[in-house]
Design a protein around this motif. Structure first.
Motif, PDB file in Angstrom:
ATOM      1  N   ARG A 214       0.831  -1.201   0.000  1.00  7.17           N
ATOM      2  CA  ARG A 214       0.000   0.000   0.000  1.00  7.17           C
ATOM      3  C   ARG A 214       0.865   1.251   0.000  1.00  7.17           C
ATOM      4  NH1 ARG A 214      -4.439  -1.786   4.654  1.00  7.17           N
ATOM      5  NH2 ARG A 214      -5.314  -3.545   3.492  1.00  7.17           N
ATOM      6  N   GLY A 216       0.852   5.550   0.828  1.00 17.50           N
ATOM      7  CA  GLY A 216       0.110   6.564   1.586  1.00 17.50           C
ATOM      8  C   GLY A 216       0.960   7.172   2.673  1.00 17.50           C
ATOM      9  N   GLU A 217       0.350   7.468   3.817  1.00 16.99           N
ATOM     10  CA  GLU A 217       1.046   8.048   4.955  1.00 16.99           C
ATOM     11  C   GLU A 217       1.443   6.935   5.923  1.00 16.99           C
ATOM     12  OE1 GLU A 217      -1.222  11.149   6.754  1.00 16.99           O
ATOM     13  OE2 GLU A 217      -1.815  12.030   4.835  1.00 16.99           O
ATOM     14  N   LEU A 221      -1.016   3.967   7.203  1.00 18.93           N
ATOM     15  CA  LEU A 221      -0.859   2.653   6.586  1.00 18.93           C
ATOM     16  C   LEU A 221      -0.813   1.555   7.642  1.00 18.93           C
ATOM     17  CD1 LEU A 221       1.802   3.482   3.835  1.00 18.93           C
ATOM     18  CD2 LEU A 221      -0.596   2.892   3.455  1.00 18.93           C
ATOM     19  N   TRP A 335      -4.701   4.703  -4.413  1.00 17.11           N
ATOM     20  CA  TRP A 335      -3.623   5.399  -3.727  1.00 17.11           C
ATOM     21  C   TRP A 335      -3.335   6.774  -4.335  1.00 17.11           C
ATOM     22  CZ3 TRP A 335      -3.436   0.127  -4.887  1.00 17.11           C
ATOM     23  CH2 TRP A 335      -3.615  -0.700  -3.767  1.00 17.11           C
ATOM     24  N   GLY A 336      -4.329   7.354  -5.003  1.00 18.62           N
ATOM     25  CA  GLY A 336      -4.200   8.724  -5.485  1.00 18.62           C
ATOM     26  C   GLY A 336      -3.947   8.836  -6.976  1.00 18.62           C
TER      27      GLY A 336
END
Length: 353
Positions: A214, A216-217, A221, A335-336
């Motif tokens: 994954r 992200g942050e 996460l 994820w953006g």
């Protein structure tokens, strides 16, 4: 063959499929090249022709009537037979017990074992053995979710004995059936959060394969992983995941284009079929949601395909970023969108080198 016809909107969609060498469109249409007098299917590896030299046909007969002869590289007249053979093999693997051998499957469709292996994997992204194991694992999961005992589940799914259910080389659960039935209680998941060119990346795995990749942050996460597996024992150990992490970084750097990493991520039968199809999309290429639906033999399930992409737990390993909207717009990404654009741009540039 010198007649020039005005292009239609459908022709332009087909032309994009030719540019992308879109194998999901093989058998859906054919294109002829006036300068060579040859017709091909969309995924033909031959050099792409000039647009003004191309005509499109719905079937091989139309191309031949117009004076084109079949390409000797892609053999377009054989595509329909290839798909029918793969569908028949899938039916045999889904319904026949015990599971037929590769030799038996090949004999049933009139192909050599080697050719069947290659054709089946090209169409589904899996070998016949991998497909059979995945289907058997799905049946075990379904039986356990519905409350069956482990013994009842293993025989209902087609296992000949408990040995094959627990064997690491054949098991598709990634944890003992008892623990799976109990929601993963007692299972150990090793994880790490590492930096990457796309920001923090979480990698998590059981002893049999990845359960999560994954983006992200970092703090978020880890929280998400703990919320998803509340009954499992989570161990943070980057060194233990070194092989996975190295492969993922190599992929992001363009050094490794394929990521044949073992997966232990849970999913429904439909999701797994979609994810297997995504893993067959070549590096640097894209497919639309509709094309993926065609790839799994469910042309009307476009929205369901989109949901399966959104539920993908393994970024990069299952390349859902390679699925775009029909008009070419990147569309959404778990994820953006910006990460998706960067991935697509990087792959296209790297693939062209």
């Amino acid at each position: 063959m010198t007649q020039v016809l005005s292009p239609t909107p459908q022709d332009e969609v087909r032309w994009q499929a030719v540019l992308n060498r879109d194998a999901s469109q093989d058998g859906q249409f054919y294109y002829g090249v006036r300068s060579t007098g040859i017709y091909c299917h969309p995924s033909c590896p031959s050099r792409r022709p000039r647009r003004e030299n191309v005509r499109f046909f719905d079937d091989p007969q139309g191309a031949q009537v117009a004076g084109f002869r079949p390409c000797l590289r892609c053999r377009p007249g054989e595509v329909g037979a290839r798909r029918r053979a793969v569908m028949h093999v899938q039916h045999l693997l889904d319904t026949v017990e015990p599971t037929p051998s590769l030799a038996q499957l090949a004999e049933a469709v009139g192909l050599s074992p080697f050719h069947l292996q290659r054709v089946f994997k090209a169409e589904t992204g899996l070998s016949p053995k991998q497909y059979a194991l995945a289907r058997r694992g799905e049946r075990v999961r379904r039986e356990l979710r519905e409350g069956a005992s482990v013994t009842a589940a293993l025989y209902a799914a087609g296992h000949a004995s408990s040995r094959t259910l627990y064997d690491r080389s054949t098991d598709q659960l990634g944890m003992t059936p008892g623990r799976y039935r109990a929601g993963g209680a007692g299972e150990t998941i090793t994880f790490a959060v590492t930096g990457s060119v796309l920001g923090p990346m979480l990698v998590a795995a059981t002893g049999r394969g990845l359960v999560a990749v994954r983006l992200g942050e970092a703090g978020v996460l880890e929280q998400e992983l703990r919320a998803e597996y509340p009954r499992a024992t989570l161990v943070q150990d980057a060194a233990a995941l070194g092989g996975y992490i190295e492969a993922l970084h190599g992929h992001l750097a363009g050094v490794r284009r394929d990521l044949p990493l073992a997966s232990d991520a849970p999913g429904t039968d439909f999701q797994r079929r979609v994810w297997a199809a995504l893993r067959s999309i070549p590096y640097g290429e894209t497919r639309s949601y509709a094309q993926v639906a065609e790839m799994i033999g469910e042309p009307r399930a476009v929205r369901a395909v989109a949901r399966a992409c959104a539920a993908n737990p393994l970024a990069l390993v299952v390349p859902c970023h390679r699925v775009v909207r029909a008009g070419g717009d990147p569309g959404g990404y778990r994820w953006g969108t910006e990460r998706k654009r960067r991935l697509l741009d990087h792959e296209q540039v790297t693939a062209a080198d």
